[in-house]
Design an enzyme around this catalytic site. Structure first.
Site, PDB file in Angstrom:
ATOM      1  N   LYS A  52       0.628  -1.497  -0.158  1.00  0.00           N
ATOM      2  CA  LYS A  52      -0.409  -0.032  -0.072  1.00  0.00           C
ATOM      3  C   LYS A  52       0.963   1.382   0.257  1.00  0.00           C
ATOM      4  O   LYS A  52       0.533   2.550  -0.588  1.00  0.00           O
ATOM      5  CB  LYS A  52      -1.094  -0.004   1.505  1.00  0.00           C
ATOM      6  CG  LYS A  52      -2.006  -0.876   1.663  1.00  0.00           C
ATOM      7  CD  LYS A  52      -3.196  -1.156   2.464  1.00  0.00           C
ATOM      8  CE  LYS A  52      -3.700  -2.791   2.145  1.00  0.00           C
ATOM      9  NZ  LYS A  52      -4.325  -2.677   3.146  1.00  0.00           N
ATOM     10  N   GLN A  96      -4.418  -1.739   9.727  1.00  0.00           N
ATOM     11  CA  GLN A  96      -4.644  -3.630   8.671  1.00  0.00           C
ATOM     12  C   GLN A  96      -4.986  -4.027   9.706  1.00  0.00           C
ATOM     13  O   GLN A  96      -5.316  -3.896  11.002  1.00  0.00           O
ATOM     14  CB  GLN A  96      -3.614  -3.280   8.778  1.00  0.00           C
ATOM     15  CG  GLN A  96      -3.138  -4.311   8.078  1.00  0.00           C
ATOM     16  CD  GLN A  96      -3.888  -4.742   6.469  1.00  0.00           C
ATOM     17  OE1 GLN A  96      -3.837  -3.145   5.851  1.00  0.00           O
ATOM     18  NE2 GLN A  96      -4.142  -5.475   6.162  1.00  0.00           N
ATOM     19  N   ASP A 119     -11.364   2.531   3.941  1.00  0.00           N
ATOM     20  CA  ASP A 119     -11.971   1.191   3.438  1.00  0.00           C
ATOM     21  C   ASP A 119     -13.172   1.431   3.403  1.00  0.00           C
ATOM     22  O   ASP A 119     -13.345  -0.685   3.220  1.00  0.00           O
ATOM     23  CB  ASP A 119     -11.169   0.493   5.399  1.00  0.00           C
ATOM     24  CG  ASP A 119      -9.690   0.174   4.498  1.00  0.00           C
ATOM     25  OD1 ASP A 119      -9.236  -0.401   3.525  1.00  0.00           O
ATOM     26  OD2 ASP A 119      -9.353  -0.255   5.955  1.00  0.00           O
TER      27      ASP A 119
HETATM   28  N1  GUN Z   1      -7.047  -6.899   6.093  1.00  0.00           N
HETATM   29  C1  GUN Z   1      -7.167  -7.695   5.245  1.00  0.00           C
HETATM   30  N2  GUN Z   1      -7.756  -6.927   3.962  1.00  0.00           N
HETATM   31  C2  GUN Z   1      -7.938  -5.417   4.552  1.00  0.00           C
HETATM   32  C3  GUN Z   1      -7.985  -4.708   3.705  1.00  0.00           C
HETATM   33  O1  GUN Z   1      -8.304  -4.261   2.788  1.00  0.00           O
HETATM   34  N3  GUN Z   1      -8.243  -3.006   4.529  1.00  0.00           N
HETATM   35  C4  GUN Z   1      -7.639  -3.463   6.192  1.00  0.00           C
HETATM   36  N4  GUN Z   1      -7.810  -2.227   6.599  1.00  0.00           N
HETATM   37  N5  GUN Z   1      -7.301  -4.935   6.302  1.00  0.00           N
HETATM   38  C5  GUN Z   1      -7.671  -5.605   5.665  1.00  0.00           C
END
Ligand code: GUN
Length: 293
Positions: A52, A96, A119
């Site tokens: 990211k 996350q 998100d």
């Molecule tokens: N864990 C797995 N996929 C995601 C996501 O799209 N965002 C976040 N914050 N955590 C995750």
């Protein structure tokens, strides 16, 4: 059979975003800023967050990574969330997941200002999605919609089976596929561990979106000739031939299913790269205050 190239589409979208960011900055606007909170050292989460941050660079965004050890308290984490909520320089941020067991994920998600929830996990964004209002949409389902759009895959009136009912993939995916929109307008069935005849549901589907996290779960006998198959699975399985010691395995038995499909996504290189690029799109929207003031 057409192989859906998520890697190529995501590279193209990152270029489109970067071009728009440079226009914004040249016109005196603010460079979008994404912050990410990472707790602990889970291998998958480390990789996702690193990717990211890398994608932010490719898009011309500012990024901040905030790290905590796995023993951080819930109160400390909530205090950081509040600080980011108040920080005018941060356009959007993510925490996350998964979080250590002693921290309530739901409490953390609900503490995030929905206007910075890129998100799309906050109940306000989820609720707005459900009733078709502008909102931040969860990255993986939104990335899949973008692939269907860019490959001109017809969804209107089609039977779509979504395998899995998670809050971040299955449920929003089903919502988007049934939305009055293009892509959308599908007849959607959501299957899960309690579904009575999952195989039959799949056999009748024009579009199968597999998001159950079980490697090779979807086999050729479950797939209709000419179906569109989207594979969201990314299970890490040990592989001594890889430098990392593992490879990513999809939910679909690709080799036997692919010849029956009109379109199929590979793993890796299908849905995965689109998930990250969808987060970048949400961050651009946040930077532009396009959804909320
Ligand atoms: N864990 C797995 N996929 C995601 C996501 O799209 N965002 C976040 N914050 N955590 C995750």
């Amino acid at each position: 059979m057409t192989l859906i190239d998520g890697k190529a589409v995501s590279a193209q979208i990152k270029q489109e975003i970067a071009a728009e960011v440079e226009q914004i900055v040249a016109a005196g606007g603010k460079r979008p800023h994404l912050a990410a909170i990472l707790v602990g050292h889970d291998g998958g989460s480390e990789t996702y967050v690193a990717n990211k941050v890398k994608a932010c660079e490719a898009c011309g965004f500012k990024s901040s990574l905030i790290r905590y050890e796995a023993d951080v308290t819930e109160a400390e984490l909530l205090a950081k969330v509040e600080e980011l909520n108040q920080d005018a320089d941060v356009d959007g941020f993510i925490v996350q997941l998964p979080l250590p067991k002693h921290i309530s994920e739901q409490k953390v998600i609900e503490a995030i200002d929905y206007r910075k929830d890129v998100d799309g996990f906050h109940p306000i964004n989820v609720g707005r999605l459900a009733i078709g209002l502008p909102c931040y949409v969860s990255a993986t389902p939104n990335g899949i919609i973008e692939l269907l759009r860019r490959y001109n895959i017809e969804t209107s009136g089609k039977k779509c089976v979504v395998l899995g009912r998670s809050n971040i993939v299955g449920k929003p995916m089903a919502t988007l596929m049934m939305q009055k929109a293009n892509p959308g307008d599908a007849t959607v069935t959501v299957c899960h561990s309690h579904s009575r005849d999952l195989k039959k549901e799949c056999q009748e589907a024009d579009i199968i979106i597999a998001a159950i996290g079980k490697p090779n779960f979807v086999t050729a006998d479950m797939v209709k000739e000419g179906a569109v198959v989207i594979d969201v699975g990314t299970t890490r399985v040990p592989d001594v031939t890889k430098k990392s010691g593992f490879r990513l395995n999809g939910d679909v038995q690709f080799d036997e299913v692919a010849p029956k499909c009109s379109f199929i996504t590979p793993v890796p290189g299908g849905v995965g790269p689109m998930t990250i690029v969808s987060l970048m799109k949400n961050t651009l929207l946040a930077g532009k205050k396009a959804i909320y003031q």
